[in-house]
Design an enzyme around this catalytic site. Structure first.
Site, mmCIF file in Angstrom:
data_model
loop_
_atom_site.group_PDB
_atom_site.id
_atom_site.type_symbol
_atom_site.label_atom_id
_atom_site.label_comp_id
_atom_site.label_asym_id
_atom_site.label_seq_id
_atom_site.Cartn_x
_atom_site.Cartn_y
_atom_site.Cartn_z
ATOM 1 N N GLU A 1 1.729 13.353 -6.613
ATOM 2 C CA GLU A 1 0.505 12.514 -6.594
ATOM 3 C C GLU A 1 -0.774 13.458 -5.915
ATOM 4 O O GLU A 1 -1.819 12.559 -6.088
ATOM 5 C CB GLU A 1 1.032 11.641 -4.906
ATOM 6 C CG GLU A 1 2.009 10.767 -5.144
ATOM 7 C CD GLU A 1 3.447 10.991 -5.449
ATOM 8 O OE1 GLU A 1 3.619 12.640 -5.520
ATOM 9 O OE2 GLU A 1 4.278 10.275 -5.725
ATOM 10 N N HIS B 1 9.187 3.003 3.090
ATOM 11 C CA HIS B 1 8.084 1.863 2.175
ATOM 12 C C HIS B 1 6.288 1.264 3.038
ATOM 13 O O HIS B 1 6.594 0.010 1.719
ATOM 14 C CB HIS B 1 8.438 1.736 1.261
ATOM 15 C CG HIS B 1 9.158 2.654 0.270
ATOM 16 N ND1 HIS B 1 10.477 3.901 0.590
ATOM 17 C CD2 HIS B 1 8.888 2.465 -1.063
ATOM 18 C CE1 HIS B 1 10.547 3.906 -0.472
ATOM 19 N NE2 HIS B 1 9.904 3.567 -1.731
#
Ligand code: TPP
Lengths: 334, 329
Positions: free
Chosen positions: B64, B133
């Site tokens: 990322e 999440h």
């Protein structure tokens, strides 16, 4: 994959180039010596990371880069800014925090930027510049521009995840990045062997199938030659290369560092290998420089620095009304 | 002339926005984990690889920080990258690049280097994906000067915000509430780019201002319909852009309704709702007939069990109950 080990000293080939390299190293050295003085005089504040001892790296590498190439550096970047071609006045004024500084005094010593010379910082987050360099190279790749992005960093940064992510990405996508590790053996006070399980730095790049070379970073001629080969490879292949330059920082990490982590003998030992001293001696041996030429060189540099200081002194402070400018490109957004 | 409408999902609208951007500007490319061969973890970029090829629809490794930073570098190098991060929780691995580089370059360089980068990511709970999440961290990002923060809640915005974000010279983060991807609505055939500097008043009333964004906006719509049956008419405002906030929009509304209820999926402490509330206190205090109130997520990491997750998130029932109490005392 190649790993050119540090070679024996090459003979000086060219008087003009050797003198030019000496001059560039001296410009950095004297500029930074002046900067420490100005720091003590409280003209410069914040952090000030000196490159003294490491000049051969920036100077040698710059020889291999064209004006069209890009450089991404760290907070220890005065040398890179100078050899990239930026004016000492713009750099000095920046460190004063004045409006005529290269970044209007918004960046300071650790954040020197220049659009014309494609210097993309000056990054004070260790490892923060790696992905940016990869992205600049990606833009060149996508736009089919045959340019090199040179990414300079300390060996300490190689323990950061961003090094590994970026090395993988640059290799996976075959992007034209010249990674230059300025290995001065210490990350602040932490010695290489105390921060790396594997101290052979090239092997880390090699693990990502990136070709590597290691060079004596105290020998500017050797650095220039190695950097030329490395950048030629990047240009030919359009793919990354990892160059380790072994060097040493003669001064404290920044302005606040009692240097408890290394001995005076060790520092003195490296000082014997001062890149400026050794090149000067070799030039003298060759009869390519004498005391009066050297004196003249020093005088010219002193003049350049004096006028940079003068420029910084004369420059104005940016108006506080402009405080919130440059947060967004369109002025006036809250 | 009657407007021509088509049925589609929020996901389809995002996909159309991406396709249009890729068609319009050669400099635009999309990169992120599984955006190509997989079609996007939420299938938003499905079909784009076939149409635009692997140079412009780039599958990245699980890095990322590197690919977000590479987006910054590519933007500096003349491209118009769209970086997709799977979800907001993973964006924390790229936070250094977003916060320390994307948001600062223009300022640190004294105006030399702007970063025309768009970062998209899914956000929010409601899918029983538990505590790694499901969070709504867009309010956090809205704290950072130097970036713009958008949250499309409607098909128009899902379709139209991307192009406007790409035209912006500075970094723009687009948060897509994950529960909205399958939401089906209608969209005008000729829908196009939308403004990204204004909130939108979706429903008008005189009794109370419901101020929200993202998936909670739809809960506010449902609550407004229920309240209307009781004779309580509310303004429903979609903030749309969380930074910079369109303060004028909710001040105008509060000047009419004299009551404000903010519904925000972020945690209550230090939330975007807190910021909106503070601005109302600072700028419309004497217009208020009741204290400003907030409905936010409970201050727990998101639980997995359905009943617990529902209890943690703002719900229609609590919006209705709070609004009634605020209006009738
Ligand atoms: C992410 C991050 N962690 C820690 C620091 C504090 N810090 C500044 S310089 C430095 C040492 C870096 O060493 P190295 O990469 O070898 O470069 P050098 O300073 O020796 O040139 C540290 C730990 C920082 N600036 N950024």
């Amino acid at each position: 994959m190649t790993n050119t080990d540090i070679k024996a000293r090459q003979p000086l080939a060219n008087q003009e180039q050797s003198l030019h390299l000496l001059r560039q190293m001296l410009r950095i050295r004297r500029f930074e010596e002046k900067s420490t003085e100005l720091y003590s005089a409280m003209k410069i504040r914040g952090f000030l990371h000196l490159y003294i001892g490491e000049e051969a790296v920036a100077v040698g590498v710059a020889e291999a880069l064209s004006t069209d190439d890009a450089v991404v550096a760290t907070y220890r970047e005065h040398g890179h800014a100078i050899v990239r071609g930026m004016s000492m006045g713009a750099i000095m004024a920046e460190m004063y925090g004045k409006v005529d500084g290269c970044c209007r005094g918004r960046g300071g010593s650790m954040h020197l930027f220049d659009a014309e010379h494609r210097l993309y910082g000056g990054n004070a987050i260790v490892g923060g510049g790696f992905p940016i360099a990869v992205g600049l190279a990606l833009a060149d790749h996508l736009q089919k521009k045959a340019r090199v992005t040179c990414c300079c960093f300390g060996e300490g940064a190689m323990a950061e995840g961003e090094f590994h992510e970026s090395m993988n990405l640059a290799s996976l996508w075959q992007l034209p990045v010249l990674f230059v590790c300025e290995n001065n053996f210490y990350a602040m006070g932490t010695a290489l062997e105390l921060s790396e399980s594997v101290v052979d730095l090239s092997s880390k790049a090699a693990a990502y199938a990136v070709p590597t070379a290691t060079v004596d970073g105290m020998d500017v001629i050797a650095v220039a030659e190695a950097a030329k080969k490395a950048s030629d490879t990047v240009r030919e292949t359009g793919a990354p290369f990892f160059l380790e330059c072994r060097t040493y920082r003669f001064r404290p990490h920044s302005m606040f560092d009692p240097e408890l982590y290394r001995s005076k003998q060790e520092v003195d030992g490296w000082k014997q290998r001062c890149p400026i001293l050794s090149l000067t001696n070799r030039l003298k041996e060759k009869g390519w420089i004498d005391d009066s030429t050297l004196e003249k060189l020093e005088e010219d540099i002193a003049t350049e620095i004096a006028s940079a200081v003068d420029f910084a002194e004369q420059s104005e402070w940016e108006s506080v009304e402009d405080l919130t400018r440059f947060v967004y490109s369109d002025v006036g957004v809250n | 002339m009657e407007q021509q409408l088509r049925k589609m999902t929020y996901r389809d609208a995002l996909n159309e926005g991406l396709r249009e951007a890729l068609q319009k500007d050669e400099r635009v490319f999309l990169m992120g984990e599984d955006v190509g061969r997989y079609g996007g973890c939420f299938a938003v970029s499905k079909g784009l690889l076939d149409e635009f090829g692997p140079e412009r629809i780039r599958d990245t490794p699980l890095s990322e920080s590197a690919f977000t930073g590479a987006g910054i570098g590519a933007a500096l190098g003349g491209m118009r990258p769209i970086v997709e991060i799977m979800t907001v929780n993973f964006s924390l691995l790229a936070l250094d690049q977003i916060m320390n580089n994307a948001a600062t370059y223009l300022h640190m360089s004294g105006g030399l280097f702007n970063v025309p980068l768009v970062i998209r990511m899914a956000t929010g709970g409601g899918k029983q994906l538990a505590a790694q999440h499901s969070h709504s961290l867009e309010g956090w990002y809205a704290h950072i000067p130097g970036i713009k923060v958008l949250c499309p809640a409607t098909l128009e915005d899902a379709r139209g915000m991307l192009w406007s974000a790409l035209l912006d010279p500075d970094p723009v983060l687009i948060f897509e509430p994950a529960v909205l991807y399958p939401m089906e609505r209608t969209l005008a055939v000729d829908a196009g780019p939308v403004a990204i500097d204004k909130a939108k008043l979706h429903r008008e009333g005189k009794d109370l201002s419901l101020i929200s964004y993202g998936s909670c906006l739809h809960k506010c719509f449902d609550a407004a319909a229920i309240l209307a049956e009781d004779g309580i008419e509310v303004d429903v405002i979609d903030l749309r852009t969380l930074r910079p906030l369109d303060t004028e929009s909710f001040l105008t509304s509060v000047a009419k309704t004299h009551r404000a209820l903010i519904v925000d999926e972020g945690w209550r402490s230090g939330s975007l709702a807190a910021e909106v509330s503070a601005r109302i206190m600072e700028q419309a205090f004497y217009q208020l007939d009741a204290p400003v109130e907030r409905i936010c997520s409970a201050e727990v990491p998101m639980p997995y069990a359905k009943h617990m997750e529902e209890a943690a998130l703002p719900q229609v029932a609590s919006i209705v109950a709070t609004a009634r109490r605020m209006v009738h005392g």
